[in-house]
Design an enzyme around this catalytic site. Structure first.
Site, PDB file in Angstrom:
ATOM      1  N   GLU A 194      -4.185  -2.042   3.479  1.00  0.00           N
ATOM      2  CA  GLU A 194      -5.341  -1.130   3.376  1.00  0.00           C
ATOM      3  C   GLU A 194      -6.582  -1.852   2.880  1.00  0.00           C
ATOM      4  O   GLU A 194      -7.698  -1.448   3.181  1.00  0.00           O
ATOM      5  CB  GLU A 194      -5.020   0.039   2.425  1.00  0.00           C
ATOM      6  CG  GLU A 194      -4.479   1.252   3.142  1.00  0.00           C
ATOM      7  CD  GLU A 194      -4.422   2.518   2.281  1.00  0.00           C
ATOM      8  OE1 GLU A 194      -4.774   2.475   1.089  1.00  0.00           O
ATOM      9  OE2 GLU A 194      -3.996   3.550   2.809  1.00  0.00           O
TER      10      GLU A 194
ATOM     11  N   HIS B  31      19.990 -12.711   6.603  1.00  0.00           N
ATOM     12  CA  HIS B  31      20.938 -12.432   7.681  1.00  0.00           C
ATOM     13  C   HIS B  31      20.369 -11.425   8.673  1.00  0.00           C
ATOM     14  O   HIS B  31      21.109 -10.764   9.402  1.00  0.00           O
ATOM     15  CB  HIS B  31      22.257 -11.937   7.079  1.00  0.00           C
ATOM     16  CG  HIS B  31      22.854 -12.972   6.172  1.00  0.00           C
ATOM     17  ND1 HIS B  31      23.639 -13.988   6.630  1.00  0.00           N
ATOM     18  CD2 HIS B  31      22.704 -13.173   4.835  1.00  0.00           C
ATOM     19  CE1 HIS B  31      23.989 -14.763   5.606  1.00  0.00           C
ATOM     20  NE2 HIS B  31      23.430 -14.292   4.507  1.00  0.00           N
TER      21      HIS B  31
ATOM     22  N   LYS C  59      -5.830  11.582   9.214  1.00  0.00           N
ATOM     23  CA  LYS C  59      -5.816  12.680   8.238  1.00  0.00           C
ATOM     24  C   LYS C  59      -6.564  13.890   8.801  1.00  0.00           C
ATOM     25  O   LYS C  59      -6.111  15.024   8.691  1.00  0.00           O
ATOM     26  CB  LYS C  59      -6.510  12.242   6.934  1.00  0.00           C
ATOM     27  CG  LYS C  59      -5.654  11.446   5.980  1.00  0.00           C
ATOM     28  CD  LYS C  59      -6.391  11.304   4.656  1.00  0.00           C
ATOM     29  CE  LYS C  59      -5.560  10.608   3.602  1.00  0.00           C
ATOM     30  NZ  LYS C  59      -6.270  10.397   2.346  1.00  0.00           N
TER      31      LYS C  59
HETATM   32  O1  LIG Z   1      -4.320   9.681  -4.293  1.00  0.00           O
HETATM   33  P1  LIG Z   1      -4.621  10.392  -3.030  1.00  0.00           P
HETATM   34  O2  LIG Z   1      -6.056  10.810  -2.937  1.00  0.00           O
HETATM   35  O3  LIG Z   1      -3.688  11.534  -2.816  1.00  0.00           O
HETATM   36  O4  LIG Z   1      -4.429   9.365  -1.845  1.00  0.00           O
HETATM   37  C1  LIG Z   1      -3.169   8.815  -1.555  1.00  0.00           C
HETATM   38  C2  LIG Z   1      -3.285   7.633  -0.636  1.00  0.00           C
HETATM   39  O5  LIG Z   1      -3.930   8.006   0.559  1.00  0.00           O
HETATM   40  C3  LIG Z   1      -4.805   6.969   0.998  1.00  0.00           C
HETATM   41  O6  LIG Z   1      -6.113   7.361   0.791  1.00  0.00           O
HETATM   42  C4  LIG Z   1      -4.733   6.718   2.431  1.00  0.00           C
HETATM   43  O7  LIG Z   1      -3.431   6.735   2.887  1.00  0.00           O
HETATM   44  C5  LIG Z   1      -4.431   5.783   0.118  1.00  0.00           C
HETATM   45  O8  LIG Z   1      -5.450   4.868  -0.009  1.00  0.00           O
HETATM   46  C6  LIG Z   1      -4.086   6.476  -1.151  1.00  0.00           C
HETATM   47  O9  LIG Z   1      -3.386   5.632  -2.001  1.00  0.00           O
END
Ligand SMILES: O=P(O)(O)OC[C@H]1O[C@](O)(CO)[C@@H](O)[C@@H]1O
EC number: 5.3.1.9
Length: 433
Positions: A273, A294, A405
């Site tokens: 990330e 393995h 998202k």
């Molecule tokens: O702490 P939050 O806002 O729930 O985000 C959880 C995770 O989602 C992300 O924003 C993206 O997957 C990560 O960077 C972060 O650690």
């Protein structure tokens, strides 16, 4: 943490980096270090994570978890950086704890139910963690967990600790029910937050030494300096960057300790990330010694020359002797211990890669304890920040994660998002049975 980059040198490996190139790169490391120091001093977003060893207050964490300090199990509800740091610590030190640490970082219904059905909820605590307070997976799982507590006749408000930002739905919920709560520190992205309340609430409930974690991290912070030859974290960050530039676009993190398996998962998020942007970045892969000798080693030693293997060698550990046998060919095992076998396999694997000219780096810990873990977490974060400076990417954002998202939210009717429409436009070429 100590770092040995000898097997990444061009005299050993291809791709490899020559000593002269490393010396030239060291000038960029000096500039990057100035930038990092400045960012830390000014409490800039992201760089602030490197101030956590001084900033995190163990007393505040202890006070918040006090109502559930005697729990037999702790369910942490979080995902990504809001789960993996805590899981790295509690899984590494699980042997020393009487409290079972469970991480609900997936929304697979069968798996979630399997945990909720088997745990004694009356003696279980809930640790909800979300920096944004809006992450769908975390909030959905929290609603499910709450409901399971209610169905079991257990007052979840008595057993829940919240760690979140200043505002957002989770903060509102926490205020409404007057739950003990902690704040995700300002300027600290999730994947860099293991050494804050985000990672340390679970560590405290599981009985681990928060001060030692922070002391180990602070000792690692002391090593940050303007030269990769004097700073293990920068030696790692600069070497991985240099190897990626020379074709090692994959970085397989391979700890030689079952207890550190989650550390490789945590590292994978940190590296992916933080550095995966602008068409740049090195792909992290999770491996485990000796198991993956393995499974993966054939590829690492004889496949494409596009990989770096990062070993984590945990030093001293509890041992167990191998019983003697009168089977001739196995007699040598009876003179050894499992620990000696593990160590010999690590050294043999490292040498086998070097003999085949495959770059590898060794991260050395003295043992797996709070102090050394604090150093490992901090050291790898600092390595990542340094690498981000060398790549010249924005280490602390993750815009590419947002697309899916939004699409998910749109698909569930959580608003109008054009990303959700793109899901319906998928190109199909189905081959049916
Ligand atoms: O702490 P939050 O806002 O729930 O985000 C959880 C995770 O989602 C992300 O924003 C993206 O997957 C990560 O960077 C972060 O650690």
């Amino acid at each position: 943490m100590n770092v040995d980059i000898g097997n990444a040198l061009a005299s050993v490996a291809s791709p490899g980096v020559s000593r002269a190139s490393l010396e030239r790169l060291d000038e960029q490391v000096a500039d990057a270090h100035d930038r990092i120091e400045q960012g830390m001093k000014n409490h800039e977003h992201g760089y602030e994570a490197l101030n956590l060893p001084q900033r995190t207050d163990p007393d505040a964490i202890r006070a918040a978890v006090e109502p559930v300090a005697d729990a037999d199990a702790l369910i942490t509800v979080g995902i990504g950086g809001s789960a993996l740091g805590a899981a790295t610590i509690t899984n590494a030190l699980a042997d020393e704890s009487d409290t079972e640490a469970v991480y609900l970082d997936n929304v697979d219904p069968e798996w979630v139910s399997s945990h909720l059905d088997r745990l004694d909820l009356e003696n279980t605590a809930i640790n909800v963690v979300s920096r944004s307070g809006t992450t769908a997976e975390t909030l959905a799982n929290f609603l499910v967990v709450r409901d399971a507590f209610e169905s079991a006749g257990v007052d979840w408000t008595e057993r829940t600790i919240v760690t979140t930002g200043d505002a957002g739905p989770l903060r509102d919920l926490s205020d409404r029910h007057d739950l003990p709560s902690l704040k995700v520190p300002d300027g600290v992205p999730g994947r860099f937050s293991a050494l804050s309340a985000v990672g340390m609430v679970a560590a405290e409930v599981c009985g681990h030494d928060l001060e030692a974690l922070l002391e180990g991290a602070a000792a690692e912070a002391e090593t940050l300096s303007g030269s990769l030859f004097e700073c293990p974290a920068y030696a790692y960050g600069a070497t991985t960057y240099a190897l990626d530039q020379r074709g090692a676009g994959i970085n397989a993190m391979m700890p030689y300790a079952e207890s550190l398996e989650t550390a490789a998962e945590w590292f994978a998020q940190l590296w992916a990330e933080s550095l995966g942007k602008d068409d740049l970045g090195q792909t992290p892969v999770r491996a485990l010694g000796v198991t993956d000798q393995h499974s993966q080693l054939q590829l690492y030693r004889a496949g494409p020359r596009d990989k770096l293997v990062t070993f984590v060698s945990p030093g001293e550990a509890a041992d167990r002797s191998i019983p003697a046998t009168d089977v001739d060919d196995l007699a040598y095992l009876g003179d050894a211990t499992l620990g000696e076998l593990l160590e010999a396999e690590f050294e043999a694997t490292e040498a086998s890669l070097a003999a085949a000219g495959r770059p590898n780096v060794r991260l050395e810990l003295e043992r797996v304890d709070e102090y050394e873990l604090g150093g490992l977490l901090y050291g790898l974060e600092a390595a990542c920040v340094l690498a981000g400076e060398l790549y010249a990417v924005n280490t602390f954002e993750q815009p590419a994660v947002e697309w899916a998202k939004k699409a998910t939210r749109g698909l569930l009717g959580g608003g109008e998002f054009e990303e959700a429409e793109a899901v319906a436009e998928k190109t199909s070429l189905r081959v049916e049975r």
